[in-house]
Design a protein around this motif. Structure first.
Motif, mmCIF file in Angstrom:
data_model
loop_
_atom_site.group_PDB
_atom_site.id
_atom_site.type_symbol
_atom_site.label_atom_id
_atom_site.label_comp_id
_atom_site.label_asym_id
_atom_site.label_seq_id
_atom_site.Cartn_x
_atom_site.Cartn_y
_atom_site.Cartn_z
ATOM 1 N N PHE A 1 2.544 11.539 1.927
ATOM 2 C CA PHE A 1 3.320 10.462 1.600
ATOM 3 C C PHE A 1 5.175 11.107 1.578
ATOM 4 O O PHE A 1 5.746 10.076 2.144
ATOM 5 C CB PHE A 1 2.965 9.990 -0.014
ATOM 6 C CG PHE A 1 3.950 9.054 -0.503
ATOM 7 C CD1 PHE A 1 3.941 7.575 -0.081
ATOM 8 C CD2 PHE A 1 4.932 9.422 -1.403
ATOM 9 C CE1 PHE A 1 4.759 6.846 -0.570
ATOM 10 C CE2 PHE A 1 6.030 8.442 -1.929
ATOM 11 C CZ PHE A 1 5.733 7.219 -1.494
ATOM 12 N N ILE B 1 5.626 10.493 5.285
ATOM 13 C CA ILE B 1 6.104 8.693 5.341
ATOM 14 C C ILE B 1 7.458 8.565 5.037
ATOM 15 O O ILE B 1 8.347 7.969 5.431
ATOM 16 C CB ILE B 1 5.015 8.071 4.854
ATOM 17 C CG1 ILE B 1 3.671 8.383 5.743
ATOM 18 C CG2 ILE B 1 5.300 6.702 5.154
ATOM 19 C CD1 ILE B 1 2.384 7.795 4.788
ATOM 20 N N LEU C 1 4.580 0.775 0.039
ATOM 21 C CA LEU C 1 3.473 2.142 0.550
ATOM 22 C C LEU C 1 3.252 2.731 -0.993
ATOM 23 O O LEU C 1 2.143 3.210 -1.155
ATOM 24 C CB LEU C 1 4.156 2.993 1.478
ATOM 25 C CG LEU C 1 4.109 2.164 2.918
ATOM 26 C CD1 LEU C 1 5.058 3.184 3.784
ATOM 27 C CD2 LEU C 1 2.722 2.413 3.132
#
Length: 654
Positions: free
Chosen positions: A433, A436, A626
C-alpha cells in the motif's frame, strides 16, 4: 497504571465537553498594552484550482527583516501550508489608521499577467494572528456569511482591481489569572505564561480572541508616498468601503499598500474563540443529516442481523435435534452450505496477495479508528494545524506491527501452519500500500512542481518520508510478521478434499451480487462524505469527529454484516470460492465512493479550472478510495472468515 490512564481520559473528556478543543497545556498568550502583535501569512489558496501558492509569489509588501518561514510540522508541509512572517504589525490595544506599508515596484508584464490570473482564479489571502485565521463577514440576501481570508482582487467588467487597503479588527479579552486559567481548562497555564516585570500579576493583560478583516480597493496617490517609510502615516484620509473598488492594476504602474487596525474588548473567552470558524453555514443540516443517517443505518443493520441470525440458527438447531439415523439420512440429502464442507477451506487463488491486502487493511483501519478517536477527544483540533495528518502518519507507522502480524498469521493459516515465506509476506505487506501511495503522490507532485505550487512536497520532505517508511514502518511490520510466525495458526474444523468440487452453474454472475453489496456500506457514509469532501476541497473546517467516529463504527458493523450475509448466500448455492468475494463484498463500497467523487467534481466543483486541477482531484480521490477499499475489504473478509469457521465447527459432518 490502568487507573492513571482512566483518570487522564476522564479529565480530557471533562475539558472536551466543556470547551470543545483546548487541551491541557495549550495556553493563552498574554499581551500587555503596547506589546507588538505579529501577523503571519499562509499560502494563497483557491477552490478553483486546489493548488496553493506562496504569498510572496505576488508583488505584495515584504517585511524589513526579510521573509522567514515559521517552524512547520510534517502535516502542515504535506497540506501545502507555508506560514511566513508579514510586514503587518499591531500594538496591543492601540488603534491606528492610515498606516503606509509600502509601494511595490512598477508592475512588470509577468507580474501584471500573474496578478490578473490569480484574481480570475479567485485566490484568497490567508492571514494569521495569534494562531487565528483572519475572518471576513459579507452580507448576501439578508444572511451573514463568514469566510476565512480575503480575495487578492476582483474583476469588474474586464478591469482588474486589487485590495490594497486592509481594515483589521482585533477582538481581545482581559486575561484571567491563575485560578481562572485552571477553570478554563488551560492546564498549567499559570506556570507557563510569562509575567512582565516585578509586578507581573498587576499589569493588565489581554488575549486575542478574534481577528477580522475588511479588504478595500483604494486609489492612492503615488507622489504622496515617495518619501514615506514603512509604518508612517499616510498623508491624506483613507475611506475604506468594501462595496466599492477604485484601485485598478495597470502594467508599468506600482501599487501602494496601506492598513488600519482597531481593537475591541469582547465577551468571547479564550476556549470559545474558535467558535466563529466552526459555526459555518449549514451546521443544522449537518446535524440533522447525520442523525438521519444513523437512524437509517441502525434500522438496516437490525434487519440484516435479525434475518441472518434466524436463518442460520434455525438451520443448525434443526440439524442438531435429529437423532443419528436421521442425521445420516440427511447427510445423503444434503443441500446448500453443508455440501461444500470438503472445499470451504480450500486455499484461494493468489493467497499471498490476499494476506498482504488484509494486513494492510488492518493497518489502515487501525490508523483510522485511533486517529478519529484522538481527534474526537480534542487532541487534533483545527487550532493545531497539521496535527491530524502528522497523527495519521505516526499511527500508521506504529501499526505496521499489526499489519505484519495479521498478514503472516493468515498466510500460515492458509498454508496449514507452514512457516515458509513469512518474511516475504511481511516485507510485501510493508511495501504494497505505501508503494501504491508513493507512486500516486509522486506523480501528482510532479504536476505541482511544474506549477510552482507550495502544495508540492519539497525534496527534503520526500527523503524524510522515505526514511520513515524504511527505517520505522518496514522494520515494525517485519517484527509483527515475526510474532505472527510464532503465534499458533488457526486450525480448520473440517478436512479439505483432494479433488475440488464442481460449482453448479449460477442463474446470475456472483460478482454482480458482490458489486451490488457495496451500496449498503455506502449508505452509512455518503452524507458524512459530503462534509468531508467540502472540508478538503472547499476549505471549510471539519470538526465533528465525534459523529465521524460513530459513523465509522456503524460502517464497520454494516461491512461485517453485508459480507457475512453474502458469504452465506454463496455457500448456500454451493459456491465455495468465498475468500476474495467476502473481501470485495464490503470493499466494493470504494467503487461507489469514487463514483461519488466524480459526481462531486462535476456538480459541486464546477468552477475547478484546468486539467491539472482535475487530475490532482482525481489522483487524491483514487488514493483515498484505495485506502477505504483495503480497510472495508478487511472488515468483510475477517468477519466472513470467523463466520465460516464458526459455522463448520458448530455442526459435525462426516
Amino acid at each position: 497504571m490502568g487507573n492513571f490512564v482512566i483518570w487522564v481520559l476522564t479529565i480530557c473528556l471533562i475539558f472536551q465537553s466543556g470547551y470543545g478543543f483546548y487541551l491541557p497545556g495549550s495556553y493563552p498568550h498574554k499581551y500587555v498594552v503596547g506589546d507588538y502583535l505579529a501577523v503571519k501569512v499562509n499560502s494563497l489558496t483557491s477552490i478553483d484550482t486546489e493548488m496553493p501558492f506562496s504569498y510572496y509569489s505576488l508583488p505584495f509588501c515584504k517585511p524589513t527583516e526579510g521573509v522567514k518561514d515559521s517552524a512547520e510540522n510534517l502535516g502542515e508541509l504535506l497540506m501545502g501550508d507555508r506560514i511566513e512572517n508579514s510586514p503587518y504589525r499591531f500594538k496591543m490595544f492601540t488603534n491606528e489608521t492610515e498606516i503606509f506599508l509600502c509601494q511595490s515596484d512598477k508592475l512588470s508584464a509577468d507580474d501584471f499577467k500573474l496578478l490578473k490570473k490569480r484574481i480570475d482564479e479567485m485566490y484568497q489571502v490567508n492571514l494569521i494572528l495569534d494562531n487565528l485565521p483572519a475572518i471576513r463577514y459579507t452580507m448576501k440576501e439578508g444572511f451573514m456569511l463568514r469566510w476565512t481570508g480575503y480575495p487578492v482582487g476582483v474583476n469588474v467588467q474586464d478591469v482588474y482591481y486589487v485590495f490594497n487597503h486592509l481594515k483589521f479588527k482585533v477582538l481581545v479579552h482581559k486575561y484571567e489569572e491563575t485560578n481562572m486559567a485552571r477553570v478554563m481548562g488551560t492546564g498549567d497555564a499559570a506556570e507557563v505564561v510569562p509575567t512582565i516585570g516585578n509586578g507581573g500579576l498587576d499589569v493588565p493583560g489581554y488575549m486575542v480572541v478574534g481577528f477580522e478583516v475588511v479588504p478595500c480597493s483604494v486609489m492612492h496617490n503615488g507622489n504622496l508616498v515617495k518619501n514615506l517609510k514603512m509604518y508612517e502615516k499616510y498623508p491624506s484620509p483613507i475611506k475604506c468601503e468594501s462595496t466599492t473598488v477604485s484601485m485598478p492594476i495597470k502594467e508599468g504602474e506600482p501599487i501602494v499598500f496601506t492598513y488600519e487596525v482597531a481593537f475591541e474588548e469582547s465577551d468571547i473567552k479564550w476556549p470559545s474563540r474558535w467558535d466563529a470558524y466552526l459555526k459555518m453555514e449549514g451546521s443544522k443540516v449537518h446535524w440533522f443529516s447525520i442523525l438521519n443517517s444513523l437512524m437509517v443505518i441502525t434500522f438496516l443493520a437490525g434487519i440484516v442481523l435479525v434475518i441472518f441470525l434466524r436463518t442460520v440458527r434455525r438451520d443448525l438447531t434443526r440439524y442438531e435435534e435429529l437423532d443419528k439415523e436421521a442425521q445420516a439420512q440427511m447427510n445423503e440429502e444434503l443441500s446448500g452450505w453443508k455440501l461444500v464442507v470438503g472445499d470451504v477451506f480450500r486455499a484461494p487463488s493468489n493467497p499471498a496477495l490476499l494476506c498482504i491486502m488484509v494486513g494492510d487493511g488492518v493497518q489502515i483501519l487501525g490508523m483510522a479508528v485511533v486517529t478519529i478517536l484522538f481527534a474526537a477527544l480534542g487532541f487534533m483540533s483545527p487550532a493545531s494545524r497539521g496535527t491530524l495528518i502528522t497523527g495519521m502518519l505516526f499511527f500508521y507507522m506504529i501499526l505496521g506491527i499489526a499489519a505484519g502480524y495479521a498478514a503472516v498469521r493468515l498466510w500460515r493459516t492458509i498454508g496449514c501452519g507452514d512457516h515458509k515465506g513469512w518474511v516475504s509476506v511481511s516485507w510485501k505487506a510493508a511495501c504494497f500500500f505505501p508503494g501504491i501511495a508513493f507512486l500516486i503522490l509522486t506523480t501528482l507532485n510532479f504536476l505541482l512542481w511544474g506549477s510552482h505550487s507550495t502544495g508540492a512536497i519539497p525534496f527534503s520532505l520526500f527523503v524524510i518520508l522515505l526514511l520513515l517508511w524504511f527505517c520505522i514502518s518496514v522494520p515494525l511490520t517485519l517484527v509483527g510478521g515475526y510474532f505472527g510466525a510464532k503465534a499458533p495458526h488457526i486450525e480448520y474444523p473440517v478436512r479439505t478434499n483432494q479433488i475440488p468440487r464442481e460449482i453448479p452453474a449460477q442463474k446470475y454472475p456472483s460478482w454482480l451480487l458482490v458489486l451490488g453489496a457495496g451500496t449498503l456500506p455506502f449508505g452509512t457514509l455518503f452524507i458524512e462524505l459530503f462534509f468531508i469532501m467540502s472540508s478538503i476541497w472547499m476549505g471549510r473546517v471539519y470538526y465533528v469527529f465525534g459523529f465521524l467516529f460513530i459513523v465509522l463504527i456503524l460502517l464497520v458493523v454494516v461491512c461485517a454484516e453485508v459480507s457475512l450475509v453474502l458469504t452465506y448466500m454463496h455457500l448456500c448455492v454451493e459456491d465455495w470460492k468465498w475468500w476474495w468475494k467476502s473481501f470485495f463484498a464490503s470493499g466494493s463500497v470504494a467503487i461507489y465512493i469514487f463514483l461519488y467523487s466524480v459526481n462531486y467534481l462535476i456538480f459541486d466543483l464546477k468552477s475547478l479550472s484546468g486539467p491539472v486541477s482535475a487530475t490532482l482531484y482525481l489522483g487524491y480521490s483514487l488514493f483515498m478510495v484505495l485506502a477505504i477499499m483495503f480497510a472495508t475489504g478487511t472488515i468483510g473478509f475477517l468477519s466472513s472468515f470467523w463466520f465460516v469457521h464458526y459455522l463448520f465447527s458448530s455442526v459435525k459432518l462426516d
